[in-house]
Design a protein around this motif. Structure first.
Motif, short mmCIF file in Angstrom:
data_model
loop_
_atom_site.label_atom_id
_atom_site.label_comp_id
_atom_site.label_asym_id
_atom_site.label_seq_id
_atom_site.Cartn_x
_atom_site.Cartn_y
_atom_site.Cartn_z
N SER A 74 2.93 10.20 -1.14
CA SER A 74 3.97 9.75 -2.08
C SER A 74 4.57 8.42 -1.63
N THR A 75 4.68 8.21 -0.31
CA THR A 75 5.21 6.96 0.21
C THR A 75 4.25 5.80 -0.07
N THR A 76 2.95 6.06 0.05
CA THR A 76 1.95 5.03 -0.26
C THR A 76 2.06 4.59 -1.71
N LYS A 77 2.22 5.56 -2.60
CA LYS A 77 2.38 5.24 -4.03
C LYS A 77 3.69 4.49 -4.27
N GLN A 78 4.71 4.88 -3.55
CA GLN A 78 6.01 4.21 -3.67
C GLN A 78 5.89 2.75 -3.27
N LEU A 79 5.18 2.47 -2.19
CA LEU A 79 5.00 1.10 -1.72
C LEU A 79 4.18 0.28 -2.71
N GLU A 80 3.19 0.89 -3.33
CA GLU A 80 2.40 0.19 -4.34
C GLU A 80 3.28 -0.25 -5.51
N GLN A 81 4.19 0.63 -5.90
CA GLN A 81 5.10 0.29 -6.99
C GLN A 81 6.07 -0.79 -6.58
N ILE A 82 6.54 -0.73 -5.34
CA ILE A 82 7.46 -1.75 -4.84
C ILE A 82 6.79 -3.12 -4.87
N ARG A 83 5.53 -3.19 -4.48
CA ARG A 83 4.80 -4.46 -4.48
C ARG A 83 4.70 -5.03 -5.90
N LYS A 84 4.51 -4.15 -6.87
CA LYS A 84 4.40 -4.60 -8.26
C LYS A 84 5.75 -5.10 -8.78
N ASP A 85 6.82 -4.42 -8.35
CA ASP A 85 8.15 -4.71 -8.92
C ASP A 85 8.94 -5.75 -8.14
N THR A 86 8.50 -6.08 -6.93
CA THR A 86 9.27 -7.00 -6.10
C THR A 86 9.30 -8.39 -6.72
N PRO A 87 10.50 -8.94 -6.94
CA PRO A 87 10.59 -10.29 -7.50
C PRO A 87 10.12 -11.34 -6.50
N ALA A 88 9.84 -12.51 -7.00
CA ALA A 88 9.40 -13.60 -6.13
C ALA A 88 10.50 -13.95 -5.13
N MET A 89 10.09 -14.38 -3.95
CA MET A 89 11.06 -14.79 -2.93
C MET A 89 11.92 -15.93 -3.47
N PRO A 90 13.23 -15.85 -3.29
CA PRO A 90 14.10 -16.91 -3.81
C PRO A 90 13.90 -18.22 -3.06
N ASN A 91 14.15 -19.29 -3.75
CA ASN A 91 14.10 -20.61 -3.14
C ASN A 91 15.39 -20.81 -2.36
N LEU A 92 15.29 -20.83 -1.03
CA LEU A 92 16.48 -20.94 -0.20
C LEU A 92 16.89 -22.41 -0.07
N SER A 93 17.71 -22.85 -1.01
CA SER A 93 18.19 -24.23 -1.04
C SER A 93 19.65 -24.22 -1.48
N PRO A 94 20.37 -25.29 -1.20
CA PRO A 94 21.76 -25.37 -1.68
C PRO A 94 21.86 -25.21 -3.19
N GLU A 95 20.86 -25.68 -3.90
CA GLU A 95 20.87 -25.59 -5.37
C GLU A 95 20.78 -24.12 -5.82
N SER A 96 19.87 -23.35 -5.19
CA SER A 96 19.75 -21.94 -5.56
C SER A 96 20.98 -21.16 -5.12
N ALA A 97 21.59 -21.56 -4.00
CA ALA A 97 22.79 -20.88 -3.51
C ALA A 97 23.93 -21.00 -4.51
N ARG A 98 24.02 -22.15 -5.14
CA ARG A 98 25.10 -22.36 -6.10
C ARG A 98 25.01 -21.38 -7.27
N LYS A 99 23.83 -20.84 -7.51
CA LYS A 99 23.65 -19.91 -8.62
C LYS A 99 23.70 -18.44 -8.17
N ASN A 100 23.26 -18.18 -6.94
CA ASN A 100 22.96 -16.80 -6.56
C ASN A 100 23.87 -16.17 -5.51
N LEU A 101 24.76 -16.92 -4.90
CA LEU A 101 25.66 -16.34 -3.91
C LEU A 101 26.84 -15.63 -4.58
#
Length: 320
Positions: A74-101
């Motif tokens: 069940s954990t293996t299946k859970q991880l497969e779903q997490i990989r599908k649902d995981t959003p792209a890594m955020p762009n760590l920049s001052p510009e992205s911080a102004r929107k996401n902090l």
């Protein structure tokens, strides 16, 4: 099978399930809000994202009667779903911080180890920390190392997070209204709910204060405008009961004669109805409209309406 024996067998099963993916499993201690957890980081060769699974919850499944093989599958299946649902890594920049902090509040004493490595500010016995929004529903705590990646100082991080948080919309609603919404959503007939609420009479008016997302909504305690607006709605000074990290309960001062009773009530509900991860504080706070100031209420302060307030607080905690 004791805990360590279970972990060894479980990890062996996981390695067998995932051997074709050339995955690396690393056991580590994870510092979360209010608690440290025993985790395993799953590192995929083709992804910078390394999801973490927590071993205590897997062992609980074993104690509940599942086999190690079933848990690993069940954990293996859970991880497969997490990989599908995981959003792209955020762009760590001052510009992205102004929107996401944005800001959140946690208990300072319960998180003193966590606070050593993250930007924060103190508010009474609480700490205002900063989170970075990831995708629609995700977020992560901003660490000192992340500040370096963002090329911002701790002070700049806090300032931007406060700016973004001040734009949040908060809602302050009567407890009866909130409980009615929950019970109707759970399938109870609206007519029955109305009759039940009316039978209780006016009693002790409690209000729920949170943000629109109802996640990390207790940060309203660090927002002067939110506290002031709630005071205008209630019509007088009020006491704050820290229901959880996601919301707080307000009670008008005119209904309070002994703060110790309120504190006892909060401690009781925290120990029986609130999860460790969501606990905020065992203390009671007061908002003074004259000075527009929040403080911890240590002096006397509730009345015969205490018993009703306690039951409302318990039922509200259970519904979440």
């Amino acid at each position: 099978m004791d805990y360590e024996q279970f972990v060894e067998k479980f990890l062996d099963e996981m390695k067998q399930n995932m051997k074709d993916e050339n995955v690396e499993l690393h056991r580590l201690e994870v510092q979360k809000v209010n608690e440290k957890l025993d985790g395993v980081s799953i590192r995929y060769p083709d992804s910078p994202v390394a999801p973490t699974i927590y071993l205590e919850s897997k062992y609980q499944m074993y104690q509940d009667g599942y086999t190690v093989e079933e848990i690993a599958e069940s954990t293996t299946k859970q991880l497969e779903q997490i990989r599908k649902d995981t959003p792209a890594m955020p762009n760590l920049s001052p510009e992205s911080a102004r929107k996401n902090l944005y800001c959140a509040v946690v208990n300072a004493e319960d998180n003193k180890e966590l606070l050593k490595n993250i930007p924060h500010e103190k508010v009474e016995d609480l700490a205002v920390i900063v989170r970075f929004k990831v995708g629609e529903d995700g977020s992560c705590i901003v660490s000192n190392d992340m500040c370096k990646h963002l090329r911002m100082t701790s002070e700049e991080i806090m300032e931007q997070a406060h700016t973004n948080t001040s734009k949040q919309q908060y809602e302050c609603r009567n407890m009866n209204e909130v409980m009615k919404e929950i019970m109707v959503a759970q399938g109870m007939p609206e007519e029955y709910v109305n009759e039940m609420i009316q039978s209780q009479g006016e009693g002790c008016p409690l209000y729920v204060l949170t943000n629109q997302s109802r996640v990390d909504g207790a940060v309203a305690m660090a927002d002067k405008k939110a506290l002031e607006k709630a005071c205008e709605q209630i019509g007088e000074d009020y006491y704050i009961l820290p229901s959880s990290r996601h919301e707080v309960l307000l009670i008008p001062s005119s209904f309070v004669t002994d703060v110790k009773d309120l504190k006892d009530m909060v401690e009781q509900v925290n120990s029986t109805e609130v999860s460790k991860a969501d606990k905020l504080s065992d203390h009671v706070y007061k908002y003074d409209s004259l000075n527009k100031k929040l403080s911890m209420a240590d002096a006397p302060a509730m009345s015969e309406s205490n018993s009703m307030a306690t039951e409302l607080l318990k039922s509200h905690a259970k519904s979440h």
